[in-house]
Design an enzyme around this catalytic site. Structure first.
Site, PDB file in Angstrom:
ATOM      1  N   GLN A 175      85.303  50.933 -69.639  1.00  0.00           N
ATOM      2  CA  GLN A 175      86.714  50.616 -69.341  1.00  0.00           C
ATOM      3  C   GLN A 175      87.525  51.854 -68.966  1.00  0.00           C
ATOM      4  O   GLN A 175      88.713  51.743 -68.691  1.00  0.00           O
ATOM      5  CB  GLN A 175      87.363  49.910 -70.534  1.00  0.00           C
ATOM      6  CG  GLN A 175      86.798  48.535 -70.809  1.00  0.00           C
ATOM      7  CD  GLN A 175      87.174  47.501 -69.752  1.00  0.00           C
ATOM      8  OE1 GLN A 175      88.017  47.745 -68.883  1.00  0.00           O
ATOM      9  NE2 GLN A 175      86.552  46.342 -69.831  1.00  0.00           N
ATOM     10  N   SER A 195      79.948  50.707 -65.611  1.00  0.00           N
ATOM     11  CA  SER A 195      79.589  49.454 -64.959  1.00  0.00           C
ATOM     12  C   SER A 195      80.431  49.303 -63.698  1.00  0.00           C
ATOM     13  O   SER A 195      81.656  49.476 -63.758  1.00  0.00           O
ATOM     14  CB  SER A 195      79.902  48.318 -65.935  1.00  0.00           C
ATOM     15  OG  SER A 195      79.581  47.088 -65.379  1.00  0.00           O
ATOM     16  N   HIS A 197      81.341  46.695 -61.892  1.00  0.00           N
ATOM     17  CA  HIS A 197      82.256  45.562 -61.668  1.00  0.00           C
ATOM     18  C   HIS A 197      83.614  45.724 -62.343  1.00  0.00           C
ATOM     19  O   HIS A 197      84.519  44.930 -62.099  1.00  0.00           O
ATOM     20  CB  HIS A 197      81.594  44.231 -62.036  1.00  0.00           C
ATOM     21  CG  HIS A 197      81.497  43.918 -63.492  1.00  0.00           C
ATOM     22  ND1 HIS A 197      82.383  43.087 -64.107  1.00  0.00           N
ATOM     23  CD2 HIS A 197      80.611  44.293 -64.437  1.00  0.00           C
ATOM     24  CE1 HIS A 197      82.035  42.959 -65.390  1.00  0.00           C
ATOM     25  NE2 HIS A 197      80.962  43.692 -65.606  1.00  0.00           N
ATOM     26  N   THR A 233      62.472  47.886 -59.222  1.00  0.00           N
ATOM     27  CA  THR A 233      62.880  48.191 -57.850  1.00  0.00           C
ATOM     28  C   THR A 233      64.392  48.403 -57.787  1.00  0.00           C
ATOM     29  O   THR A 233      65.150  47.581 -58.307  1.00  0.00           O
ATOM     30  CB  THR A 233      62.473  47.030 -56.914  1.00  0.00           C
ATOM     31  OG1 THR A 233      61.064  46.889 -57.020  1.00  0.00           O
ATOM     32  CG2 THR A 233      62.874  47.285 -55.474  1.00  0.00           C
ATOM     33  N   CYS A 326      85.644  32.846 -78.114  1.00  0.00           N
ATOM     34  CA  CYS A 326      85.083  31.579 -78.566  1.00  0.00           C
ATOM     35  C   CYS A 326      83.637  31.805 -78.991  1.00  0.00           C
ATOM     36  O   CYS A 326      82.802  32.151 -78.173  1.00  0.00           O
ATOM     37  CB  CYS A 326      85.170  30.553 -77.447  1.00  0.00           C
ATOM     38  SG  CYS A 326      84.744  28.933 -78.014  1.00  0.00           S
TER      39      CYS A 326
HETATM   40  C1  LIG Z   1      83.833  48.413 -73.214  1.00  0.00           C
HETATM   41  C2  LIG Z   1      82.763  47.592 -72.564  1.00  0.00           C
HETATM   42  N1  LIG Z   1      81.473  47.947 -72.721  1.00  0.00           N
HETATM   43  C3  LIG Z   1      80.472  47.267 -72.148  1.00  0.00           C
HETATM   44  C4  LIG Z   1      80.713  46.155 -71.371  1.00  0.00           C
HETATM   45  C5  LIG Z   1      79.570  45.422 -70.749  1.00  0.00           C
HETATM   46  O1  LIG Z   1      79.469  45.747 -69.390  1.00  0.00           O
HETATM   47  P1  LIG Z   1      78.645  44.823 -68.367  1.00  0.00           P
HETATM   48  O2  LIG Z   1      79.508  43.629 -68.104  1.00  0.00           O
HETATM   49  O3  LIG Z   1      78.453  45.674 -67.165  1.00  0.00           O
HETATM   50  O4  LIG Z   1      77.354  44.494 -69.020  1.00  0.00           O
HETATM   51  C6  LIG Z   1      82.051  45.739 -71.169  1.00  0.00           C
HETATM   52  C7  LIG Z   1      82.350  44.525 -70.382  1.00  0.00           C
HETATM   53  O5  LIG Z   1      83.247  43.769 -70.702  1.00  0.00           O
HETATM   54  C8  LIG Z   1      83.089  46.492 -71.790  1.00  0.00           C
HETATM   55  O6  LIG Z   1      84.368  46.142 -71.632  1.00  0.00           O
END
Ligand SMILES: Cc1ncc(COP(=O)(O)O)c(C=O)c1O
Length: 390
Positions: A175, A195, A197, A233, A326
């Site tokens: 984050q 990450s 995304h 891969t 949830c």
């Molecule tokens: C602080 C934190 N760590 C790890 C993750 C997991 O990442 P990913 O969705 O790429 O597996 C998230 C995703 O919400 C996150 O906010």
């Protein structure tokens, strides 16, 4: 209807430049980066170039970048790859479940974990980390920015403690990526996970900084990809997309985008706080203001159900997320807010607003129009407000 997406900490859309950078690697440059022929070599060049960009992003050597599938894999790799029976692990009670669940699994393999609690502000006190250290402590893992509150943790101070005590240090920086400047040397970490995304890149791709010489067992074994640190891969379009997102993120840190985002978040926060019975979780809990990621605020609303407010806002075109999760059909208040000492009902009545870096003044205006209407409407109907719910 105008739709405003304010759930960037859940995921973000691709920026058009990211989509364009990836496109050729789905179509004409589809080769396997391990192949000798030209198709393979085009893919290999793209992976190498992307690795250089990521090394710049982390401020490390190319050889210290390992591509993987994202934050969950990075977090799991740090824990499963470094810890052995008899080791002690230190993390915090406000981590993402990718850390917490991995720690719980390691308990079955003879690894004990200390979960350090945050201050009421959401900040981890480095001295609490220091106090938790035992002779068997092998790994410390602390997040850079909390996904629910945005609070930025004092990773540099924790990095110094790790260096002085000879303990490995992993940062879940998922984050923080694209929101604050990265420098793994300054952070003093051995491992760091991100990450794509969460920073306007594609889903299912991420990267890890692995400091040279860190004795980590790979999570996945098979081919000798990623210097035998992560078999499989390479996801070439994903890797190219991640690197493009990282490149754009580096620009946004320099060109005032993040400053602008903080101003928008502050205006949103101040506007929502005009409503009676509201407040920001963490802010004001301690004497000093705490540093936060520019895009995030977590606000409580007394006398209503958070889930009902999420649904009401969605119907009015505003996407946010609630301070609860949830689990098997039951709504549980957020473990992060609970760990900060927020009352259960208040945790259930909390919402996270997390802005995309493309957020505009018009988005904020829309949210500030819609939130008071929805809150007033729900409070008028609410058994909580009427005092009829025990
Ligand atoms: C602080 C934190 N760590 C790890 C993750 C997991 O990442 P990913 O969705 O790429 O597996 C998230 C995703 O919400 C996150 O906010």
């Amino acid at each position: 209807m105008l739709r405003v997406y304010m759930d960037a900490n859940a995921t973000t859309p691709l920026l058009p430049e990211v989509m364009e950078a990836m496109r050729p690697y789905w179509l004409e440059h589809f080769g396997n980066a391990s192949s000798i022929h030209q198709h393979g070599q085009q893919a290999r060049t793209a992976v190498d170039r992307s690795r250089e960009t990521m090394a710049q992003f982390f401020n490390c050597h190319d050889a210290e970048v390992v591509f993987n599938s994202g934050g969950t894999e990075g977090d799991n790799t740090a824990i499963f790859g470094l810890l052995h029976p008899g080791d002690h692990f230190i993390t915090t009670s406000i981590e993402h479940s990718a850390i917490l669940q991995a720690a719980h699994r390691m308990a079955r393999h003879g690894v004990e974990t200390t979960f350090v609690a945050p201050q009421p502000s959401g900040l981890i006190d480095p001295t609490d980390i220091l106090r938790a250290i035992r002779p068997q402590t092998r790994l410390i893992s602390v997040m850079l920015a909390n996904n629910e509150t945005g609070v930025l943790q004092p990773v540099e101070e924790i990095g110094k403690i790790a260096a002085e005590t000879g303990i490995f240090f992993h940062i879940d920086a998922v984050q923080g990526a694209g929101k604050i400047e990265f420098d793994v040397r300054r952070f003093g970490c051995h491992l760091l996970s991100i990450s794509a995304h969460k920073m306007h890149g594609p889903k299912g791709i991420g990267a890890m900084f692995v400091r040279r010489g860190t004795p980590i067992d790979p999570l996945l074994v098979g081919g000798s990809h990623e210097r035998k640190q992560r078999a499989g891969t390479e996801n070439v379009p994903g890797i190219v997309g991640l690197a493009k997102a990282a490149e754009l993120a580096m620009h946004s840190l320099d060109d005032g985008t993040i400053y602008r985002l903080a101003k928008l978040r502050d205006r949103l926060e101040a506007g929502v706080l005009q409503l009676p019975g509201t407040g920001v979780n963490g802010i004001g809990a301690d004497e000093k203001p705490v540093p936060r990621a520019a895009n995030t605020t977590n606000i409580w609303f007394d006398n209503l159900e958070g889930e009902a407010l999420v649904i009401a806002l969605d119907m009015k075109g505003v996407a946010v997320s609630g301070g609860s999760a949830c689990h098997s059909g039951a709504t549980e208040p957020s473990h992060v807010l609970m760990a900060m000492g927020v009352d259960k009902n208040r945790a259930r009545a909390s919402l996270r607003f997390s802005l995309l870096k493309t957020a505009t003044e018009a988005d904020i205006n829309h949210v500030l129009r819609v939130v008071p209407e929805a809150v007033e409407h729900l409070r008028a109907l609410s058994p909580v407000a009427a005092g009829t719910l025990g």
